[in-house]
Design a protein around this motif. Structure first.
Motif, PDB file in Angstrom:
ATOM      1  N   LEU A 166      70.551 132.954 116.524  1.00  0.00           N
ATOM      2  CA  LEU A 166      71.092 132.819 115.169  1.00  0.00           C
ATOM      3  C   LEU A 166      70.815 131.422 114.613  1.00  0.00           C
ATOM      4  N   ARG A 167      70.895 130.405 115.487  1.00  0.00           N
ATOM      5  CA  ARG A 167      70.622 129.036 115.041  1.00  0.00           C
ATOM      6  C   ARG A 167      69.150 128.894 114.649  1.00  0.00           C
ATOM      7  N   ARG A 168      68.257 129.433 115.484  1.00  0.00           N
ATOM      8  CA  ARG A 168      66.829 129.326 115.185  1.00  0.00           C
ATOM      9  C   ARG A 168      66.447 130.129 113.944  1.00  0.00           C
ATOM     10  N   LEU A 169      67.086 131.270 113.755  1.00  0.00           N
ATOM     11  CA  LEU A 169      66.818 132.071 112.561  1.00  0.00           C
ATOM     12  C   LEU A 169      67.258 131.323 111.305  1.00  0.00           C
ATOM     13  N   ALA A 170      68.435 130.662 111.389  1.00  0.00           N
ATOM     14  CA  ALA A 170      68.921 129.888 110.248  1.00  0.00           C
ATOM     15  C   ALA A 170      67.985 128.708 109.953  1.00  0.00           C
ATOM     16  N   GLU A 171      67.461 128.062 111.009  1.00  0.00           N
ATOM     17  CA  GLU A 171      66.533 126.951 110.822  1.00  0.00           C
ATOM     18  C   GLU A 171      65.240 127.433 110.154  1.00  0.00           C
ATOM     19  N   PHE A 172      64.760 128.610 110.594  1.00  0.00           N
ATOM     20  CA  PHE A 172      63.533 129.148 110.006  1.00  0.00           C
ATOM     21  C   PHE A 172      63.729 129.427 108.513  1.00  0.00           C
ATOM     22  N   ARG A 173      64.834 130.072 108.173  1.00  0.00           N
ATOM     23  CA  ARG A 173      65.087 130.375 106.758  1.00  0.00           C
ATOM     24  C   ARG A 173      65.208 129.093 105.944  1.00  0.00           C
ATOM     25  N   ASP A 174      65.821 128.081 106.522  1.00  0.00           N
ATOM     26  CA  ASP A 174      65.985 126.810 105.810  1.00  0.00           C
ATOM     27  C   ASP A 174      64.634 126.122 105.609  1.00  0.00           C
ATOM     28  N   ASP A 175      63.778 126.115 106.658  1.00  0.00           N
ATOM     29  CA  ASP A 175      62.453 125.496 106.553  1.00  0.00           C
ATOM     30  C   ASP A 175      61.609 126.163 105.469  1.00  0.00           C
ATOM     31  N   ASN A 176      61.748 127.475 105.343  1.00  0.00           N
ATOM     32  CA  ASN A 176      60.931 128.208 104.382  1.00  0.00           C
ATOM     33  C   ASN A 176      61.560 128.289 102.995  1.00  0.00           C
ATOM     34  N   ALA A 177      62.683 127.582 102.822  1.00  0.00           N
ATOM     35  CA  ALA A 177      63.289 127.487 101.497  1.00  0.00           C
ATOM     36  C   ALA A 177      63.057 126.108 100.891  1.00  0.00           C
ATOM     37  N   GLN A 178      62.313 125.233 101.609  1.00  0.00           N
ATOM     38  CA  GLN A 178      62.043 123.889 101.125  1.00  0.00           C
ATOM     39  C   GLN A 178      61.012 123.922 100.002  1.00  0.00           C
ATOM     40  N   ASP A 179      60.870 122.789  99.328  1.00  0.00           N
ATOM     41  CA  ASP A 179      59.890 122.696  98.238  1.00  0.00           C
ATOM     42  C   ASP A 179      58.464 122.841  98.768  1.00  0.00           C
ATOM     43  N   GLU A 180      58.234 122.323  99.983  1.00  0.00           N
ATOM     44  CA  GLU A 180      56.924 122.435 100.614  1.00  0.00           C
ATOM     45  C   GLU A 180      57.097 123.100 101.980  1.00  0.00           C
ATOM     46  N   THR A 181      56.484 124.242 102.143  1.00  0.00           N
ATOM     47  CA  THR A 181      56.588 124.985 103.399  1.00  0.00           C
ATOM     48  C   THR A 181      55.251 124.973 104.110  1.00  0.00           C
ATOM     49  N   VAL A 182      55.254 125.465 105.340  1.00  0.00           N
ATOM     50  CA  VAL A 182      54.013 125.519 106.108  1.00  0.00           C
ATOM     51  C   VAL A 182      53.000 126.444 105.446  1.00  0.00           C
ATOM     52  N   LEU A 183      53.471 127.486 104.776  1.00  0.00           N
ATOM     53  CA  LEU A 183      52.557 128.386 104.075  1.00  0.00           C
ATOM     54  C   LEU A 183      51.951 127.703 102.856  1.00  0.00           C
ATOM     55  N   ASP A 184      52.730 126.810 102.235  1.00  0.00           N
ATOM     56  CA  ASP A 184      52.197 126.035 101.106  1.00  0.00           C
ATOM     57  C   ASP A 184      51.041 125.147 101.560  1.00  0.00           C
ATOM     58  N   TYR A 185      51.163 124.603 102.781  1.00  0.00           N
ATOM     59  CA  TYR A 185      50.108 123.739 103.324  1.00  0.00           C
ATOM     60  C   TYR A 185      48.783 124.494 103.369  1.00  0.00           C
ATOM     61  N   PHE A 186      48.819 125.713 103.920  1.00  0.00           N
ATOM     62  CA  PHE A 186      47.585 126.500 104.024  1.00  0.00           C
ATOM     63  C   PHE A 186      47.091 126.932 102.647  1.00  0.00           C
ATOM     64  N   ASP A 187      48.026 127.211 101.739  1.00  0.00           N
ATOM     65  CA  ASP A 187      47.625 127.560 100.371  1.00  0.00           C
ATOM     66  C   ASP A 187      46.853 126.420  99.722  1.00  0.00           C
ATOM     67  N   GLU A 188      47.299 125.189  99.973  1.00  0.00           N
ATOM     68  CA  GLU A 188      46.631 124.027  99.396  1.00  0.00           C
ATOM     69  C   GLU A 188      45.210 123.877  99.938  1.00  0.00           C
ATOM     70  N   LEU A 189      45.005 124.331 101.165  1.00  0.00           N
ATOM     71  CA  LEU A 189      43.667 124.271 101.764  1.00  0.00           C
ATOM     72  C   LEU A 189      42.836 125.494 101.407  1.00  0.00           C
ATOM     73  N   GLU A 190      43.404 126.360 100.540  1.00  0.00           N
ATOM     74  CA  GLU A 190      42.751 127.602 100.125  1.00  0.00           C
ATOM     75  C   GLU A 190      42.524 128.541 101.301  1.00  0.00           C
ATOM     76  N   ILE A 191      43.406 128.427 102.298  1.00  0.00           N
ATOM     77  CA  ILE A 191      43.475 129.409 103.385  1.00  0.00           C
ATOM     78  C   ILE A 191      44.733 130.213 103.109  1.00  0.00           C
ATOM     79  N   HIS A 192      44.606 131.191 102.269  1.00  0.00           N
ATOM     80  CA  HIS A 192      45.786 131.867 101.749  1.00  0.00           C
ATOM     81  C   HIS A 192      46.378 132.814 102.792  1.00  0.00           C
ATOM     82  N   PRO A 193      47.620 132.586 103.204  1.00  0.00           N
ATOM     83  CA  PRO A 193      48.242 133.444 104.225  1.00  0.00           C
ATOM     84  C   PRO A 193      48.394 134.877 103.727  1.00  0.00           C
ATOM     85  N   GLU A 194      48.236 135.790 104.641  1.00  0.00           N
ATOM     86  CA  GLU A 194      48.452 137.205 104.338  1.00  0.00           C
ATOM     87  C   GLU A 194      49.810 137.613 104.891  1.00  0.00           C
TER      88      GLU A 194
END
Length: 671
Positions: free
Chosen positions: A502-530
């Motif tokens: 439950l703690r790790r799930l809450a951390e994951f949701r919090d990380d992906n609610a930030q202004d810049e997420t790991v998926l945003d990083y790949f988007d910036e490199l034009e490696i668009h996540p599926e």
């Protein structure tokens, strides 16, 4: 000579390939037959043209004559054509591919073909492309660029410096002729030379012997002929086909191209990898002459396996839409099934599975082995540095409850992705990085490049950045239910314990609610996540998820299954079918035996019931007959007895009438 050229917009582009029934040409033809013209161009450049797709129509010569076409790859096959008929067939085609990489007997025909086409250039109905597939053996004796550093790779720009192996001098003559003929009128006839590395995959070709020897297990060590220290340029045959496709689509200005992958493996590396994967895991260096004793190699094969060339296909990597090897990153919340999918993908593409936990464990084990080995040989500065790093890792883990600080994790994972196996075969990075900052730090650019201040794209290391990013998504309810349904033996001692999960799930949701997420990083490199939704309702084994990823990534670009592997897979499937049929027969026999036993039990029960009914009927009849017997004994039998006695005395002629009359006369005696 007038040409029967396919008109533009006819729906096909006709491609001629010589010896379409050979290994290399056959694979290239099969690859092109599934492609759409222009498919290798960037998608945004061809968007909206799907309704007018033009396909490749493959035709070609064959080495051996058969009554019917060998496969569906080619629409037409020609055997033993004379020059006049062959030229007519070439004039009908838009693209002519002559492959001299595996058959030196085609050298003269390739030279004649390009000369004949050049002489008919004014009769072309449209522009043509002539592609010669040659071999890197035309570089075998090229002098190093820098004698002080002989490992500096050759590139296409050095092609004028190339010096061939003595047995491949005719190849370089044909190369020069093709390039020369392409200068006559390039708007009508464009010529290209592709120097291909040793080809593997889809049958393995020159490496077939090592695959077979490893697979059969008849030897304890797979032989390496010679020192094995020579670097052999290689290329997957499907990648070579992709190069041909890109040349047709792009018509590059560079007319001499190298077709080699990024592996730069030594002969020993290649044999060791095959032995580890399929065989005993051990190799043995033997004299080069031993290769001839196997009867599997001719002189050209031995020459190719002995070549030492460091090459780099700079133009292909920078200009064409090719990918070697496959690098994948799979992200998602805890318990979504990332590892399950990653293992399946690694098995499908023969990639390396990379997790943070395994990378750390592997690094510590490696350091411990180095320290232990050095302790036996004596201390050195390297030993002290290794011991210091090992101590730092262990101390950091002890202070953080078994976890490492990010600074150590970045370095360990980065080293793993930069390792030779991951660089050569590719990898699947499982569940990492988790944040934008982690991604930026992990994949940072090593080279000092001038960054465009207007660009928001961060610098990154092109050699380890994933080509594909897949984000597995699921609801919290699904994830909680999945963890709850896991066996206690699996959950115990892992991060799937309720409080940790439950703690790790809450951390994951919090990380992906930030202004810049790991998926945003790949988007910036034009490696668009599926994004792939995971429900688990009808896909508990993640087959649908795996299929979506395979469809997105495409065909494998690694050592494909050998003939023995395919035969083994067919045997395995046949055995599975036989086991299934045997199980079905056994189940049917069991059911029949069970039914027969049930029938016997039912029959015995019926017979028992029938006997009981008869007994009860007999007892009932006996009970009902007692009053009648008593009546007869008391009232009838005495009179009847007397009548019989009188009958015996009188002896009448008709005893029956006598008895009847006697009883009638004495009926009053019968009550």
């Amino acid at each position: 000579m007038a040409e029967e050229q396919n008109p533009i917009g006819s729906g096909t582009k006709k491609v001629f390939i010589n010896h379409i029934d050979s290994y290399s040409s056959g694979c290239i033809g099969k690859f092109l037959s599934t492609c759409v013209v222009g498919a290798s161009v960037e998608p945004e450049d061809v968007e909206g043209e799907e309704d007018n797709e033009v396909t490749f129509q493959i035709v070609g010569t064959v080495k051996t004559k058969t009554e019917k076409r060998r496969s569906r790859v080619s629409s037409e096959e020609y055997f033993a054509l004379g020059h006049e008929e062959l030229l007519r067939r070439l004039m009908e085609c838009d693209v002519i591919v002559y492959n001299i990489s595996e058959n030196s007997e085609q050298l003269d025909e390739a030279s004649w073909a390009i000369s004949a086409l050049n002489s008919e250039i004014h009769h072309f109905g449209g522009p043509k492309i002539f592609i010669l597939i040659s071999t890197v053996m035309t570089w075998a004796l090229t002098k190093p660029i820098d004698t002080d550093d002989i490992d500096i790779p050759f590139t296409e720009d050095d092609y004028r410096r190339r010096r061939p192996h003595p047995n491949f001098k005719e190849h370089i003559s044909v190369e020069r002729l093709v390039l020369k003929m392409g200068k006559t009128k390039r708007s009508r006839l464009s010529t290209y030379v592709v120097a291909a590395g040793l080809q593997y995959g889809m049958g393995e070709n020159i490496f077939h012997y090592f695959l077979k020897a490893s697979w059969l297990g008849e030897i304890t060590r797979v032989p390496v002929f010679g020192s094995g220290n020579n670097v052999i340029p290689t290329i997957h045959v499907n990648d070579l086909a992709g190069v041909i496709q890109n040349i047709i689509d792009h018509k590059p200005k560079t007319h001499y191209l190298m077709a080699v992958d990024d592996s730069n493996n030594t002969f020993e590396d290649i044999v060791k990898a095959i032995s580890d994967m399929l065989g005993p895991g051990k190799i043995e260096k033997v004299a080069k002459e031993e290769a001839f004793h196997t009867k599997c190699f001719n002189q050209r094969n031995v020459d190719a396996l002995s070549v030492h060339l460091c090459t780099e296909a700079v133009f292909l990597k920078n200009s064409f839409n090719l990918q070697w090897p496959i690098r994948i990153c799979i992200l998602g919340p805890p318990a979504v099934g990332k590892t399950t999918v990653a293992v399946k993908i690694c098995r499908h593409y023969k990639l390396h599975h990379v997790t943070v936990k395994d990378a750390i464990g592997e690094k510590i084990k490696q350091l411990e082995e180095v320290v232990q080995m050095d302790d036996q040989e004596g201390e050195s500065d390297d030993t002290l540095a290794t011991q210091e790093l090992l101590d730092s890792l262990k101390d950091n883990m002890n202070q953080n409850g078994g976890r490492l600080d990010d600074q150590f994790v970045f370095q360990i994972v980065r080293d793993k992705l930069n390792s030779k196996p991951c660089r050569n075969q590719g990898f699947v990075l499982d569940g990492y990085p988790k944040t934008y900052d982690q991604a930026k730090e992990l994949f940072y650019g090593e080279e000092e490049e001038a960054e465009d201040p207007r660009s928001k794209m961060p610098l990154f290391n092109q050699k380890i950045i994933p080509d594909y990013v897949f984000s597995l998504n699921a609801t919290d309810e699904f994830l909680k239910e999945r963890v709850q349904n896991l066996p206690e033996s699996v959950v115990q001692g892992t991060h799937y314990a309720q409080d940790q999960f439950l703690r790790r799930l809450a951390e994951f949701r919090d990380d992906n609610a930030q202004d810049e997420t790991v998926l945003d990083y790949f988007d910036e490199l034009e490696i668009h996540p599926e994004h792939i939704e995971v429900t688990g309702d009808k896909d508990s084994k993640y087959l649908a998820v795996t299929e979506k990823i395979v469809r997105a990534v495409g065909n494998a670009k690694n050592y494909g299954p050998s003939a023995e592997e395919r035969e083994k897979e067919e045997r395995r499937r046949a055995e599975e079918r036989m086991k299934l049929l045997a199980a079905e027969r056994e189940e049917m026999e069991r059911k029949e035996a069970e039914e027969a036993a049930n029938r016997a039990v039912r029959l015995e029960e019926w017979n028992k019931n029938r006997r009981e009914v008869k007994r009860q009927e007999h007892e009932m009849l006996e009970a009902r007959s007692i009053p009648l017997r008593n009546y007869l004994m008391k009232n009838v039998m005495p009179t009847l007895t007397k009548s019989l006695i009188e009958c015996c005395k009188v002896k009448p002629d008709d005893p029956v009438d006598f008895l009847a009359e006697y009883i009638l006369r004495n009926h009053d005696l019968v009550d």
